[in-house]
Design an enzyme around this catalytic site. Structure first.
Site, PDB file in Angstrom:
ATOM      1  N   THR A 193       0.743  -1.090   0.004  1.00  0.00           N
ATOM      2  CA  THR A 193      -0.096   0.000  -0.024  1.00  0.00           C
ATOM      3  C   THR A 193       0.936   1.223   0.088  1.00  0.00           C
ATOM      4  O   THR A 193       1.811   1.263   0.616  1.00  0.00           O
ATOM      5  CB  THR A 193      -0.911  -0.080   1.247  1.00  0.00           C
ATOM      6  OG1 THR A 193      -1.745  -1.144   1.109  1.00  0.00           O
ATOM      7  CG2 THR A 193      -1.830   1.178   1.272  1.00  0.00           C
TER       8      THR A 193
ATOM      9  N   GLY B 188       2.732  -2.793   8.272  1.00  0.00           N
ATOM     10  CA  GLY B 188       3.105  -3.357   9.629  1.00  0.00           C
ATOM     11  C   GLY B 188       4.447  -3.493  10.061  1.00  0.00           C
ATOM     12  O   GLY B 188       4.857  -4.154   9.152  1.00  0.00           O
TER      13      GLY B 188
ATOM     14  N   GLU C  37      -6.206  -5.984   4.126  1.00  0.00           N
ATOM     15  CA  GLU C  37      -6.440  -6.824   3.120  1.00  0.00           C
ATOM     16  C   GLU C  37      -7.488  -6.919   2.317  1.00  0.00           C
ATOM     17  O   GLU C  37      -7.950  -7.988   1.925  1.00  0.00           O
ATOM     18  CB  GLU C  37      -6.359  -8.271   3.992  1.00  0.00           C
ATOM     19  CG  GLU C  37      -5.277  -8.762   4.787  1.00  0.00           C
ATOM     20  CD  GLU C  37      -3.995  -8.874   4.034  1.00  0.00           C
ATOM     21  OE1 GLU C  37      -2.989  -8.971   4.550  1.00  0.00           O
ATOM     22  OE2 GLU C  37      -4.065  -9.169   2.760  1.00  0.00           O
TER      23      GLU C  37
HETATM   24  C1  LIG Z   1      -9.418  -4.855  -5.998  1.00  0.00           C
HETATM   25  C2  LIG Z   1      -8.585  -5.559  -7.002  1.00  0.00           C
HETATM   26  C3  LIG Z   1      -8.909  -6.811  -6.715  1.00  0.00           C
HETATM   27  C4  LIG Z   1      -8.624  -5.048  -8.184  1.00  0.00           C
HETATM   28  O1  LIG Z   1      -7.642  -5.780  -9.102  1.00  0.00           O
HETATM   29  P1  LIG Z   1      -7.400  -5.152 -10.389  1.00  0.00           P
HETATM   30  O2  LIG Z   1      -6.105  -5.987 -10.781  1.00  0.00           O
HETATM   31  O3  LIG Z   1      -6.970  -3.555 -10.219  1.00  0.00           O
HETATM   32  O4  LIG Z   1      -8.685  -5.285 -11.508  1.00  0.00           O
HETATM   33  P2  LIG Z   1      -9.608  -6.187 -11.624  1.00  0.00           P
HETATM   34  O5  LIG Z   1     -10.607  -6.257 -10.362  1.00  0.00           O
HETATM   35  O6  LIG Z   1     -10.018  -6.301 -13.124  1.00  0.00           O
HETATM   36  O7  LIG Z   1      -8.792  -7.896 -11.216  1.00  0.00           O
HETATM   37  C5  LIG Z   1      -7.719  -8.274 -12.431  1.00  0.00           C
HETATM   38  C6  LIG Z   1      -8.181  -9.683 -12.406  1.00  0.00           C
HETATM   39  O8  LIG Z   1      -7.416 -10.214 -11.392  1.00  0.00           O
HETATM   40  C7  LIG Z   1      -8.461 -11.026 -10.710  1.00  0.00           C
HETATM   41  N1  LIG Z   1      -7.984 -10.663  -9.302  1.00  0.00           N
HETATM   42  C8  LIG Z   1      -7.888  -9.786  -8.471  1.00  0.00           C
HETATM   43  N2  LIG Z   1      -7.718  -9.854  -7.311  1.00  0.00           N
HETATM   44  C9  LIG Z   1      -7.393 -11.123  -7.266  1.00  0.00           C
HETATM   45  C10 LIG Z   1      -7.008 -12.130  -5.882  1.00  0.00           C
HETATM   46  N3  LIG Z   1      -6.868 -11.763  -4.872  1.00  0.00           N
HETATM   47  N4  LIG Z   1      -6.903 -13.395  -6.262  1.00  0.00           N
HETATM   48  C11 LIG Z   1      -6.964 -13.933  -7.634  1.00  0.00           C
HETATM   49  N5  LIG Z   1      -7.577 -13.195  -8.638  1.00  0.00           N
HETATM   50  C12 LIG Z   1      -7.647 -11.791  -8.486  1.00  0.00           C
HETATM   51  C13 LIG Z   1      -9.637 -10.471 -10.898  1.00  0.00           C
HETATM   52  O9  LIG Z   1     -10.768 -11.321 -10.809  1.00  0.00           O
HETATM   53  C14 LIG Z   1      -9.647 -10.154 -12.339  1.00  0.00           C
HETATM   54  O10 LIG Z   1      -9.673 -11.311 -13.084  1.00  0.00           O
HETATM   55  P3  LIG Z   1     -10.433 -11.449 -14.685  1.00  0.00           P
HETATM   56  O11 LIG Z   1     -10.147 -12.974 -14.983  1.00  0.00           O
HETATM   57  O12 LIG Z   1     -11.637 -11.096 -14.272  1.00  0.00           O
HETATM   58  O13 LIG Z   1      -9.417 -10.494 -15.383  1.00  0.00           O
HETATM   59  C15 LIG Z   1      -7.071  -5.384  -6.214  1.00  0.00           C
HETATM   60  O14 LIG Z   1      -6.475  -4.193  -6.557  1.00  0.00           O
HETATM   61  C16 LIG Z   1      -7.129  -5.763  -4.801  1.00  0.00           C
HETATM   62  O15 LIG Z   1      -6.997  -6.969  -4.366  1.00  0.00           O
HETATM   63  N6  LIG Z   1      -7.257  -4.638  -4.007  1.00  0.00           N
HETATM   64  C17 LIG Z   1      -6.920  -4.841  -2.641  1.00  0.00           C
HETATM   65  C18 LIG Z   1      -5.417  -4.485  -2.158  1.00  0.00           C
HETATM   66  C19 LIG Z   1      -5.133  -5.292  -0.793  1.00  0.00           C
HETATM   67  O16 LIG Z   1      -5.986  -6.282  -0.511  1.00  0.00           O
HETATM   68  N7  LIG Z   1      -4.346  -4.932   0.060  1.00  0.00           N
HETATM   69  C20 LIG Z   1      -3.896  -5.427   1.043  1.00  0.00           C
HETATM   70  C21 LIG Z   1      -2.402  -4.984   1.485  1.00  0.00           C
HETATM   71  S1  LIG Z   1      -1.554  -5.975   2.356  1.00  0.00           S
HETATM   72  C22 LIG Z   1      -2.374  -5.685   3.888  1.00  0.00           C
HETATM   73  O17 LIG Z   1      -3.358  -4.841   4.125  1.00  0.00           O
HETATM   74  C23 LIG Z   1      -1.675  -6.183   5.245  1.00  0.00           C
HETATM   75  C24 LIG Z   1      -2.311  -6.142   6.350  1.00  0.00           C
HETATM   76  C25 LIG Z   1      -1.809  -6.598   7.816  1.00  0.00           C
HETATM   77  C26 LIG Z   1      -2.116  -8.028   8.176  1.00  0.00           C
HETATM   78  O18 LIG Z   1      -2.755  -8.730   7.408  1.00  0.00           O
HETATM   79  O19 LIG Z   1      -1.497  -8.399   9.235  1.00  0.00           O
HETATM   80  C1  LIG Z   2      -4.427  -1.636  10.655  1.00  0.00           C
HETATM   81  C2  LIG Z   2      -3.967  -1.403   9.121  1.00  0.00           C
HETATM   82  C3  LIG Z   2      -2.821  -2.482   8.679  1.00  0.00           C
HETATM   83  C4  LIG Z   2      -2.481  -2.507   7.429  1.00  0.00           C
HETATM   84  N1  LIG Z   2      -1.251  -3.040   7.059  1.00  0.00           N
HETATM   85  C5  LIG Z   2      -0.904  -3.070   5.854  1.00  0.00           C
HETATM   86  C6  LIG Z   2       0.545  -3.922   5.724  1.00  0.00           C
HETATM   87  O1  LIG Z   2       0.898  -4.504   6.415  1.00  0.00           O
HETATM   88  N2  LIG Z   2       0.687  -3.894   4.232  1.00  0.00           N
HETATM   89  C7  LIG Z   2       0.137  -3.067   3.201  1.00  0.00           C
HETATM   90  O2  LIG Z   2       0.558  -3.157   2.231  1.00  0.00           O
HETATM   91  N3  LIG Z   2      -1.064  -2.523   3.235  1.00  0.00           N
HETATM   92  C8  LIG Z   2      -1.366  -2.418   4.913  1.00  0.00           C
HETATM   93  N4  LIG Z   2      -2.456  -1.793   5.310  1.00  0.00           N
HETATM   94  C9  LIG Z   2      -3.253  -0.838   4.078  1.00  0.00           C
HETATM   95  C10 LIG Z   2      -4.607  -1.483   3.693  1.00  0.00           C
HETATM   96  O3  LIG Z   2      -4.432  -2.839   2.982  1.00  0.00           O
HETATM   97  C11 LIG Z   2      -5.168  -0.238   2.556  1.00  0.00           C
HETATM   98  O4  LIG Z   2      -5.590   0.530   3.723  1.00  0.00           O
HETATM   99  C12 LIG Z   2      -6.462  -1.255   2.248  1.00  0.00           C
HETATM  100  O5  LIG Z   2      -6.080  -1.892   1.239  1.00  0.00           O
HETATM  101  C13 LIG Z   2      -7.596  -0.132   1.618  1.00  0.00           C
HETATM  102  O6  LIG Z   2      -7.015   0.751   0.795  1.00  0.00           O
HETATM  103  P1  LIG Z   2      -7.018   2.311   0.993  1.00  0.00           P
HETATM  104  O7  LIG Z   2      -6.598   2.684   2.165  1.00  0.00           O
HETATM  105  O8  LIG Z   2      -6.136   3.010  -0.157  1.00  0.00           O
HETATM  106  O9  LIG Z   2      -8.536   2.699   0.777  1.00  0.00           O
HETATM  107  P2  LIG Z   2      -9.081   3.534  -0.657  1.00  0.00           P
HETATM  108  O10 LIG Z   2      -9.388   2.238  -1.647  1.00  0.00           O
HETATM  109  O11 LIG Z   2      -8.657   4.430  -0.762  1.00  0.00           O
HETATM  110  O12 LIG Z   2     -10.802   3.319   0.142  1.00  0.00           O
HETATM  111  C14 LIG Z   2     -11.546   4.615   0.292  1.00  0.00           C
HETATM  112  C15 LIG Z   2     -12.978   4.370  -0.035  1.00  0.00           C
HETATM  113  O13 LIG Z   2     -13.063   4.181  -1.550  1.00  0.00           O
HETATM  114  C16 LIG Z   2     -13.828   3.047  -1.943  1.00  0.00           C
HETATM  115  N5  LIG Z   2     -13.271   2.302  -2.946  1.00  0.00           N
HETATM  116  C17 LIG Z   2     -11.900   2.479  -3.430  1.00  0.00           C
HETATM  117  N6  LIG Z   2     -11.909   1.841  -4.696  1.00  0.00           N
HETATM  118  C18 LIG Z   2     -13.355   1.570  -5.038  1.00  0.00           C
HETATM  119  C19 LIG Z   2     -13.887   0.745  -6.166  1.00  0.00           C
HETATM  120  N7  LIG Z   2     -13.257   0.294  -7.099  1.00  0.00           N
HETATM  121  N8  LIG Z   2     -15.145   0.478  -6.203  1.00  0.00           N
HETATM  122  C20 LIG Z   2     -15.974   0.973  -5.100  1.00  0.00           C
HETATM  123  N9  LIG Z   2     -15.242   1.861  -4.153  1.00  0.00           N
HETATM  124  C21 LIG Z   2     -14.065   1.929  -3.875  1.00  0.00           C
HETATM  125  C22 LIG Z   2     -13.641   2.083  -0.775  1.00  0.00           C
HETATM  126  O14 LIG Z   2     -14.816   1.234  -0.453  1.00  0.00           O
HETATM  127  C23 LIG Z   2     -13.516   2.808   0.573  1.00  0.00           C
HETATM  128  O15 LIG Z   2     -15.022   3.407   0.923  1.00  0.00           O
HETATM  129  C24 LIG Z   2      -3.028  -1.664   6.732  1.00  0.00           C
HETATM  130  C25 LIG Z   2      -4.194  -1.094   6.887  1.00  0.00           C
HETATM  131  C26 LIG Z   2      -4.611  -0.985   8.147  1.00  0.00           C
HETATM  132  C27 LIG Z   2      -5.770   0.151   8.517  1.00  0.00           C
END
Ligand SMILES: CC(C)(COP(=O)(O)OP(=O)(O)OC[C@H]1O[C@@H](n2cnc3c(N)ncnc32)[C@H](O)[C@@H]1OP(=O)(O)O)[C@@H](O)C(=O)NCCC(=O)NCCSC(=O)/C=C/CC(=O)O
Ligand SMILES: Cc1cc2nc3c(=O)[nH]c(=O)nc-3n(C[C@H](O)[C@H](O)[C@H](O)COP(=O)(O)OP(=O)(O)OC[C@H]3O[C@@H](n4cnc5c(N)ncnc54)[C@H](O)[C@@H]3O)c2cc1C
Length: 576
Positions: free
Chosen positions: A139, A178, A422
């Site tokens: 992120t 994190g 996530e």
């Molecule tokens: C929202 C997403 C899924 C959008 O993906 P994007 O590539 O931008 O566009 P599409 O929606 O067209 O997806 C392309 C294609 O890929 C498939 N797909 C997307 N995600 C997945 C997946 N996870 N697994 C398998 N396949 C996937 C999708 O179905 C499309 O397939 P087609 O066949 O239809 O082309 C993406 O941007 C997304 O996942 N965003 C969320 C980001 C996220 O999860 N961030 C987490 C960061 S790590 C974190 O937060 C850690 C926290 C700490 C802890 O956990 O302790």
């Molecule tokens: C406690 C915590 C721990 C984290 N740890 C990690 C980590 O270890 N590593 C890491 O990489 N990240 C980490 N993150 C980040 C986290 O993965 C992101 O905050 C999360 O993926 C959401 O993305 P964003 O913050 O950009 O929200 P945004 O995507 O900007 O969301 C803002 C608003 O826009 C809306 N929105 C966005 N896109 C769309 C769409 N396509 N359609 C409709 N609505 C939409 C959402 O629903 C939401 O209401 C952490 C976050 C938190 C809070």
């Protein structure tokens, strides 16, 4: 024995099923219960690592305490007990609010997902021994959801056989990962790969960010903590800016794709495998981060509601426990049911994920789209239902629920984050919708997205209920336990239906009369389950140490604990 303790003891005397049997079922068997209790016993009897009351600590004290306990755990306790970081015991240990959650729970598993055998052999032993501490840096300040919009680039320099990692502008700075702010010296960093001006999308890179001896940031690296948050006080979520940082070609984690020395790009698996780590985490974090948190809050609120006497049901009669009020039962018992029902649905999801990893080992990823849909939908629905429930349970404890002494605010502050990390929940629901219902044109799509979110919530709720219902049918257990589990299943299903009667009426699925029957059936179930309430939460088997609650302790001694806790307030160090 206090009046409150006597009340709880009386309640326990009327439970009509074997609590230990239900604990074993919840844990997945008597042996699992034994293992979990052994770990809890080791933790609780070691003052260096047992849970501390962090309610009165500053943020910095909580972070330092979390790190100190974690290092002691891995350096002293595990070797002393003959355990390793991958022992089954450790999964139970991490319940005790340790630091380095991303290092252990995200960085290491992602290294295993993305790394070649050689890269795993190089970095995994170092990570397991805490010689390197890693974060998962995906992120950015400007992008979290839209991964194809990530701005950090990794440009291949053919001449020097290196990648140049760069954040082109402030919004490209990594933000939130994190363990990044003060602890990590490595990052598993997601960046847009660029070769000869052509973009190849998001790829994983191993980047050292701090000196292994001095812990100072390396040249080109600006790193730090992003400041106070709603919760996760022991975690140093951080920021990371990279200015033309050079890493060896070998640091592209190349299980799924690699760059040859001459700059040739070679894919070895579907480009969707880069998303695989998120599927894994969505499938496995729900139990530990959401459902377990709901179970703790239920334990606290139910035990407190049974000993909190307030008001008369009949004028002139003795005060009653607030659990006698139907409104209190309505607030609490559907969430006790939800804990059991979602626990088993999450178990099915993680089993489906494990089955997929076995198929993936045979190069079959045909199950990924369906697993992505289910894990995204479950992560959104379960994290939202659980965190909403924890807040209702907190409010059900009145004023003392608003105190950190209750333990519920800190439980909620961590659980609610699961709605965002996530994958932000709305986005996850829409991912599930597009995979379950197909992707219409973008405009028809955006116009119907509000309805689609609701359709997915119903779809996932139905999956949760049917999973639990079929699980009970197949379960071998005594009749009283099966009976109470069937009651919980019906209560969860009815509470979900009664929360959405408008939808059922709108589509003519239920008549007004049937809606009335569903409402009456739920109230009747509340009365049936009420006598077993304390047994149902005792069966979760959360120790007082783990609950950290003056309201939810096993003995029910609420008022003595509250007063003792308050006297520890730093403000009370002086009378004036
Ligand atoms: C929202 C997403 C899924 C959008 O993906 P994007 O590539 O931008 O566009 P599409 O929606 O067209 O997806 C392309 C294609 O890929 C498939 N797909 C997307 N995600 C997945 C997946 N996870 N697994 C398998 N396949 C996937 C999708 O179905 C499309 O397939 P087609 O066949 O239809 O082309 C993406 O941007 C997304 O996942 N965003 C969320 C980001 C996220 O999860 N961030 C987490 C960061 S790590 C974190 O937060 C850690 C926290 C700490 C802890 O956990 O302790
Ligand atoms: C406690 C915590 C721990 C984290 N740890 C990690 C980590 O270890 N590593 C890491 O990489 N990240 C980490 N993150 C980040 C986290 O993965 C992101 O905050 C999360 O993926 C959401 O993305 P964003 O913050 O950009 O929200 P945004 O995507 O900007 O969301 C803002 C608003 O826009 C809306 N929105 C966005 N896109 C769309 C769409 N396509 N359609 C409709 N609505 C939409 C959402 O629903 C939401 O209401 C952490 C976050 C938190 C809070």
């Amino acid at each position: 024995m206090s009046r409150e303790s006597r009340l709880l003891e009386k309640e326990r005397g009327q439970v009509n099923f074997n609590v230990e049997e239900l604990t074993n079922i919840y844990d997945g068997g008597a042996e699992e219960t034994k293992l979990r209790r052994k770990v809890a016993d080791v933790i609780q009897n070691d003052p260096e690592v047992r849970c501390k009351d962090i309610g009165m600590m500053t943020r910095e004290e909580r972070y330092i305490d979390g790190v100190r306990r974690c290092v002691y755990l891995y350096k002293v306790l595990l070797p002393r007990e003959g355990w390793t970081p991958v022992s089954k015991e450790v999964s139970h240990i991490l319940r005790f609010c340790m630091s380095f959650g991303v290092h252990a729970g995200v960085f290491i598993p992602c290294l295993l997902s993305f790394g070649s055998d050689e890269q795993i052999a190089k970095w995994l032993p170092l990570a397991m021994q805490f010689q390197i501490i890693g974060t998962y840096a995906q992120t950015e300040m400007g992008h979290g959801t839209f991964l194809r919009g990530l701005q950090t680039t990794a440009t291949y320099d053919k001449k020097n056989k290196e990648f140049v990692i760069n954040c082109p502008e402030i919004s490209a700075m990594k933000w939130w990962p994190g363990d990044l702010g003060k602890s990590a010296n490595h990052a598993l960093l997601m960046a847009q790969l660029v070769i000869d001006g052509k973009k190849y999308g998001m790829h994983p890179f191993m980047v050292q960010i701090r000196d292994l001896t001095t812990h100072m940031p390396l040249p080109g690296i600006t790193v730090g903590d992003i400041g106070n948050k709603v919760g996760f006080e022991t975690t140093d979520n951080g920021f990371l800016h990279l200015n033309q940082v050079r890493i060896p070609r070998e640091n592209l984690l190349c299980k799924n794709a690699e760059v040859k020395p001459n700059g040739t790009y070679l894919t070895k698996a579907s480009d969707k495998m880069v998303y695989g780590s998120m599927v894994r985490l969505r499938a496995i974090i729900l139990e530990s981060e959401a459902v377990s948190a709901l179970g703790k809050a239920c334990t606290i609120a139910v035990r407190y509601s049974l000993v909190r006497c307030q008001g008369e049901l009949e004028p002139g009669k003795p005060e009653v426990s607030v659990m006698e009020y139907m409104t209190q039962q309505k607030k609490l018992l559907p969430y006790v049911a939800m804990t059991y029902v979602t626990h088993f649905a999450c178990l099915k999801l993680s089993n489906q994920y494990n089955a997929f990893t076995r198929e993936m080992d045979n190069n079959d990823i045909s199950g990924l789209p369906e697993l992505h849909a289910l894990s995204a939908g479950m992560k959104a629905v379960v994290s939202e239902q659980c965190s909403d429930g924890i807040e209702i349970l907190r409010k059900s404890c009145g004023g003392h629920g608003y105190s950190n002494a209750s333990g519920i605010p800190i439980i909620w502050s961590s659980a609610v984050a699961c709605c965002t990390y996530e994958g932000e929940n709305t986005v996850m629901l829409l991912q599930c919708a597009r995979l379950v219902h197909g992707m219409a044109s973008y405009n028809a799509w955006n116009q119907s997205s509000v309805e689609l979110v609701n359709v997915v919530k119903a779809h996932i709720t139905q999956f949760i209920v049917t999973t639990f219902a079929s699980g009970i049918t197949e379960l071998e257990c005594t009749k009283p336990v099966k009976n109470v589990l069937q009651q919980l299943c019906a209560l969860y299903a009815l509470s979900c239906i009664n929360a959405s009667t408008g939808d059922f009426l709108k589509v003519g699925y239920l008549s007004p009369r049937q809606c009335d029957l569903a409402h009456e059936a739920e109230l009747e179930l509340l009365s049936c389950i009420r006598p077993n309430a304390v047994g149902l939460v005792d069966a979760f088997d959360f120790s007082d140490d783990l609950l950290q609650s003056c309201l939810g302790a096993y003995d029910g001694n609420v008022y003595e604990r509250l007063f003792a806790w308050a006297k520890k307030s730093p403000l009370n160090k002086t009378e004036v």
